[in-house]
Design an enzyme around this catalytic site. Structure first.
Site, mmCIF file in Angstrom:
data_model
loop_
_atom_site.group_PDB
_atom_site.id
_atom_site.type_symbol
_atom_site.label_atom_id
_atom_site.label_comp_id
_atom_site.label_asym_id
_atom_site.label_seq_id
_atom_site.Cartn_x
_atom_site.Cartn_y
_atom_site.Cartn_z
ATOM 1 C CD GLU A 1 7.754 -10.993 -4.863
ATOM 2 O OE1 GLU A 1 7.137 -10.828 -3.803
ATOM 3 O OE2 GLU A 1 7.200 -11.403 -5.896
ATOM 4 N NE ARG B 1 36.948 -0.589 -27.671
ATOM 5 C CZ ARG B 1 36.904 0.514 -28.413
ATOM 6 N NH1 ARG B 1 36.548 0.435 -29.690
ATOM 7 N NH2 ARG B 1 37.181 1.688 -27.890
ATOM 8 C CD GLU C 1 -2.896 -1.157 2.345
ATOM 9 O OE1 GLU C 1 -3.801 -2.013 2.327
ATOM 10 O OE2 GLU C 1 -2.760 -0.308 3.239
ATOM 11 C CB ILE D 1 -0.377 -3.620 -8.078
ATOM 12 C CG1 ILE D 1 -0.779 -3.189 -6.659
ATOM 13 C CG2 ILE D 1 -0.910 -5.013 -8.419
ATOM 14 C CD1 ILE D 1 -0.160 -4.017 -5.554
ATOM 15 N N GLY E 1 32.589 0.576 -21.446
ATOM 16 C CA GLY E 1 32.992 1.973 -21.433
ATOM 17 C C GLY E 1 31.872 2.868 -21.919
ATOM 18 C CB SER F 1 9.064 -3.127 4.691
ATOM 19 O OG SER F 1 9.907 -2.839 3.591
#
Length: 380
Positions: free
Chosen positions: A363, A268, A128, A158, A339, A133
């Site tokens: 979660e 590279r 909410e 949500i 980079g 938590s």
């Protein structure tokens, strides 16, 4: 990089091969385009459902595949390595089926085949605006009125809020504290349920999150899951499984970032050699590979405890904490390997880095995971 996996059955090998095939064909080619458009890939979820990949841990009599959680999590990892938003959607949907599958009545379980088959997409409405938590302090109310509960309040953050077909709504049917919380299974089309505009998020643009307003919404009383006062128990039980899902998503995302960085570093060239041959980069990538392997092992070890019917709450917290911190670190390092190229959207690592951050939050934040682990240590 090919991950060397040890699986319990030939069927599990076939499932992972199927997941890889679908992920390569349906997920990887679409991820960047859908993320740019902030478009939810609903048809991709239907494809996964029809392939049997949305109900892997659920019983066959409900339309599932009756697979161990250890197998389900490895499928989730594969999906996340191609497109995190889809893997997160699968994890959230699997979590949304859990209350009915585990605590639901026989009549409610008759809804599972459509849920698990992907025709019905779910959302998990616990958080909410003023209570993330501290779930036990939620204020959304459900008052019994004849053959229905009248629900009033607001849910926040949500996932699938604007695209789901059903909601697990955790609400207060009794007094204060955990014992006053219940779980209702509500249809999205219920009058009085209004998803709000999607939040503007840092990453996972294809995965819409939003508040949901409940304004006198009447939910039939036979949609009460597990009985009044069972909601908090259902929520915590489901979150243990959900944390493993997020851990697997984190492993998959980190693996994708490492694979891309390694490929770039091999190609590279600077100062006459491939940059992967410079010790500073080679060692960084070696550390990343080791951390990912450790995160995978920790996640699957917790899953095996779950599959054996043993307590795994603390191990799930460890897995979620470690794997998501690894994902944040590895994706950040992948940007550094590239980079300046890593900072532009031409390469996916900048998106991986933005996406990794949310995994440390959903979660249960990683600070909450540390509380769970430390309290377990204090109890001995």
């Amino acid at each position: 990089m090919t991950v060397d996996r040890i699986l319990p059955t030939d069927e599990a090998h076939d499932l992972l091969d199927l997941a890889t095939e679908i992920a390569d064909r349906e997920l990887a080619p679409k991820a960047a385009e859908f993320e740019d458009r902030a478009e939810f890939p609903r048809e991709v979820l239907r494809t996964l459902g029809r392939a049997g990949l949305l109900g892997l841990p659920y019983p066959e009599e409900h339309g599932g595949a009756a697979q161990p959680y250890e197998v389900y999590l490895q499928v989730l990892e594969i999906l996340a390595s191609r497109w995190l938003a889809v893997a997160e959607a699968v994890s959230v949907h699997t979590l949304s089926c859990y209350p009915v599958a585990t605590f639901g009545s026989d009549a409610q379980r008759k809804l599972l085949p459509d849920m698990i088959g992907g025709e019905q997409l779910g959302a998990y409405c616990l958080t909410e605006p003023q209570g993330g938590s501290d779930a036990a302090a939620l204020t959304t109310k459900a008052v019994r009125d004849g053959d229905a509960y009248v629900v009033t309040g607001t849910k926040a953050w949500i996932t699938h809020a604007r695209v789901a077909d059903f909601y697990n709504v955790f609400c207060r049917t009794g007094g204060p504290g955990p014992k006053g919380i219940s779980c209702l299974l509500a249809d999205r089309a219920t009058p009085g349920i209004t998803p709000q505009p999607a939040e503007r998020t840092m990453g996972l643009h294809a995965s819409p999150v939003a508040q949901i307003a409940f304004d006198g919404a009447r939910v039939p009383a036979d949609r009460l899951v597990g009985g009044e006062g069972m909601g908090f128990r259902i929520a915590l039980s489901a979150l243990d499984s959900g944390r493993l899902g997020i851990a697997a998503c984190a492993v998959g995302l980190a693996q994708a970032a490492l694979d891309y960085a390694v490929g770039y570093a091999r190609d590279r060239r600077q100062f006459g050699q491939a940059i992967i041959d410079f010790q500073g980069l080679g060692f960084l990538l070696a550390d990343a590979a080791t951390q990912i392997a450790a995160a995978r092992a920790l996640t699957l070890a917790a899953a095996r405890l779950r599959d054996a019917g043993r307590s795994y709450s603390t191990e799930a917290a460890k897995a979620k904490l470690f794997a998501t911190d690894v994902a944040m670190r590895v994706t950040t390092d992948a940007v550094q390997v590239l980079g300046g190229a890593g900072y532009v959207a031409d390469h996916p690592v900048e998106r991986y880095m933005r996406e990794a951050k949310v995994l440390q939050i959903v979660e249960g934040t990683n600070q909450i995971q540390r509380m769970v682990i430390s309290r377990a240590l204090a109890k001995g």
